[in-house]
Design an enzyme around this catalytic site. Structure first.
Site, PDB file in Angstrom:
ATOM      1  N   THR A  42     -34.179 -12.212  23.429  1.00 29.48           N
ATOM      2  CA  THR A  42     -33.796 -12.641  22.993  1.00 29.48           C
ATOM      3  C   THR A  42     -31.673 -12.420  23.646  1.00 29.48           C
ATOM      4  OG1 THR A  42     -34.499 -10.872  21.331  1.00 29.48           O
ATOM      5  CG2 THR A  42     -32.586 -11.115  20.896  1.00 29.48           C
ATOM      6  N   ARG A  86     -41.590 -15.936  30.952  1.00 35.63           N
ATOM      7  CA  ARG A  86     -42.040 -17.982  29.845  1.00 35.63           C
ATOM      8  C   ARG A  86     -40.725 -18.282  29.385  1.00 35.63           C
ATOM      9  NH1 ARG A  86     -42.564 -13.031  27.169  1.00 35.63           N
ATOM     10  NH2 ARG A  86     -44.632 -12.177  27.992  1.00 35.63           N
ATOM     11  N   LYS A 111     -25.033   4.541  25.699  1.00 30.07           N
ATOM     12  CA  LYS A 111     -23.828   3.610  26.009  1.00 30.07           C
ATOM     13  C   LYS A 111     -22.569   4.285  25.809  1.00 30.07           C
ATOM     14  CE  LYS A 111     -26.717   0.439  22.770  1.00 30.07           C
ATOM     15  NZ  LYS A 111     -27.287   0.159  21.587  1.00 30.07           N
TER      16      LYS A 111
HETATM   17  N1  HSE Z   1     -31.555  -1.542  20.022  1.00 30.81           N
HETATM   18  C1  HSE Z   1     -30.417  -1.674  20.425  1.00 30.81           C
HETATM   19  C2  HSE Z   1     -29.756  -1.460  19.056  1.00 30.81           C
HETATM   20  C3  HSE Z   1     -30.219  -2.694  20.388  1.00 30.81           C
HETATM   21  O1  HSE Z   1     -30.161  -1.223  17.950  1.00 30.81           O
HETATM   22  O2  HSE Z   1     -28.568  -0.836  18.286  1.00 30.81           O
HETATM   23  C4  HSE Z   1     -28.745  -2.788  20.964  1.00 30.81           C
HETATM   24  O3  HSE Z   1     -28.385  -1.951  22.163  1.00 30.81           O
END
Ligand code: HSE
Length: 434
Positions: free
Chosen positions: A20, A53, A211
């Site tokens: 993505t 891929r 984070k």
């Molecule tokens: N899995 C994470 C979220 C993706 O839902 O925020 C972005 O870091």
């Protein structure tokens, strides 16, 4: 007038990982080539893509594609490596190899930075290359730049944010769809592609903790302290709690909160009741938002998409542009490495907050007096209380308390749970005023 981007000196980009985020970065560089050239005076071109891929959204006809991502970090035509494979094992090896080959690195990998950032930043500094990570936190929101550069003149007091879109989506759906349960909504979040490969990382708060580790470090100039974080997910939140919280004027949000106090750094991720009229309470669905408290600017809030191809690529490409414009001029974590504070992370027992408590009491005289007496003995004041209708011989009791140190609340809960008139365990959710 400037010439076309092709006539300018080339900056070779190598993309590792074409999922993505990788496909989003590839397409953003292609779509905004002219704009990026006007901002950098360089022809920023993807010269190689390493991926397992091809991606159907990307036209790779003009690009060298390799199935071995380590080719990319050795390629002499590559100046900047985009590490977009995720994970911490191969990603770590890849970033180290890139740095050793004197490539700048841009990554969206929160786990890698939270767990191994210090080693990697040191290696990058020694090699004279950049390691940038804006996309690791809150997708398209430029929160690293906002704190590290925009608020650089401030003494930051706290950062509180909704930094995981999946949990926010689940809580929003549980609230708006009334009686949808947790497993059902999680399945939809996975189908929509929001969740991590292992959704436990989202649901149990690990993704948010990665984070917040980084945010705390850039806000306060402290080391990356993932291991000291208190982390609690949303798997125990019930539709019932969301409904009771709403009756009392609150929403339940999954927050990452880091604070600077005289006693140390608060560092915690957990479900939190916040009043419905607060800005963070209005952040719904997969959206993210980060509220920063600082001494001069006051409170500022940053809102946007926390995941997805376009938003995350926006942050990745901003870092690429930063490498060209500024190189290593700004310290990666905002503070000079030898100026980091050795401030301890507060144990959760020493953190103060208000609480939402839910318990199931037997319909016997005197039970409410006993509950109040236990709370009173621990100096816990009741802010509001609702007693629901009798159901199967039990009365659900919901209490919101004033602020109290967590160890007092723990002791009170042990006593409440030992009452004969209280069935099962007491549910507790912290309440904050952000
Ligand atoms: N899995 C994470 C979220 C993706 O839902 O925020 C972005 O870091």
């Amino acid at each position: 007038m400037n010439g076309s981007s092709q006539q300018k000196a080339q900056l070779g980009v190598g993309i590792c990982g074409l999922g993505t985020v990788g496909s989003g970065a590839f397409n953003l560089l292609a779509n905004n080539e002219a704009e990026i050239s006007r901002k950098t005076n360089r022809h920023v071109k993807v010269v190689q893509v390493g991926c397992r891929r091809d991606h159907t959204d990307c036209d790779l006809s003009d690009v060298d594609v390799t199935r071995d991502i380590f080719d990319v970090v050795k390629n002499p035509a590559v100046d900047i490596v985009l590490e977009l494979i995720g994970g911490t094992d191969i990603a770590m090896e890849l970033v180290i190899a890139a740095i050793e080959n004197k490539k700048h690195v841009v990554t969206a990998n929160k786990a890698l930075i939270a767990l191994h950032g210090e080693k990697l930043f040191q290696m990058a500094a020694d090699a004279g290359v950049c390691l940038k990570y804006e996309a690791a936190i809150a997708g398209g929101i430029p929160i690293v730049k906002a704190i590290r550069e925009g608020l650089a003149g401030n003494d930051i007091e706290f950062v509180a944010g909704i930094i995981n879109g999946t949990t926010n989506f689940i809580l929003t759906e549980m609230e708006s769809a009334g009686n949808r349960d947790f497993a059902d909504v999680l399945a939809e979040a996975q189908a929509l592609g929001y969740a991590e490969a292992d959704p436990t990382f989202d649901i149990e708060g690990i993704d948010a903790a990665h984070k917040l580790t980084i945010l705390s470090s850039i806000a306060f100039g402290v080391p990356l302290q993932f291991d000291a974080m208190y982390t609690e997910g949303i798997s125990k939140i019930t539709v019932e709690d969301i409904r009771y919280a709403s009756e009392l004027g609150f929403k339940i949000k999954h927050l990452g909160i880091t604070t600077k106090t005289d006693k140390g750094i608060g560092l915690r991720v957990h479900p939190t009741l916040i009043q419905k009229d607060k800005m963070l309470a209005q952040v719904n669905g997969v959206m993210n938002a980060v509220l920063v408290g600082s001494d001069a600017a006051g409170e500022t809030m940053y809102y946007g998409a926390g995941a997805g191809a376009g938003p995350t690529a926006s942050s990745v490409i901003a870092d690429v542009i930063d490498v060209v414009r500024a190189g290593n001029a700004i310290p990666d974590m905002g503070f000079l490495q030898d100026e980091l504070l050795n401030s301890p992370v507060l144990a959760i027992e020493d953190v103060e907050s208000a609480y939402y408590l839910r318990l199931s009491a037997l319909d016997k005289p005197g039970v409410m007096a006993q509950i109040s007496s236990i709370l009173g003995r621990h100096n816990i004041s009741i802010e509001s209380l609702i007693q629901k209708d009798l159901h199967d011989g039990q009365v659900p009791v919901v209490i919101v308390t004033d602020s109290v140190i967590e160890k007092s609340m723990n002791a009170a809960i042990v006593e409440l749970e030992s009452l004969d008139q209280v069935e099962d365990s007491v549910t507790r959710i912290r309440v904050e005023s952000f």
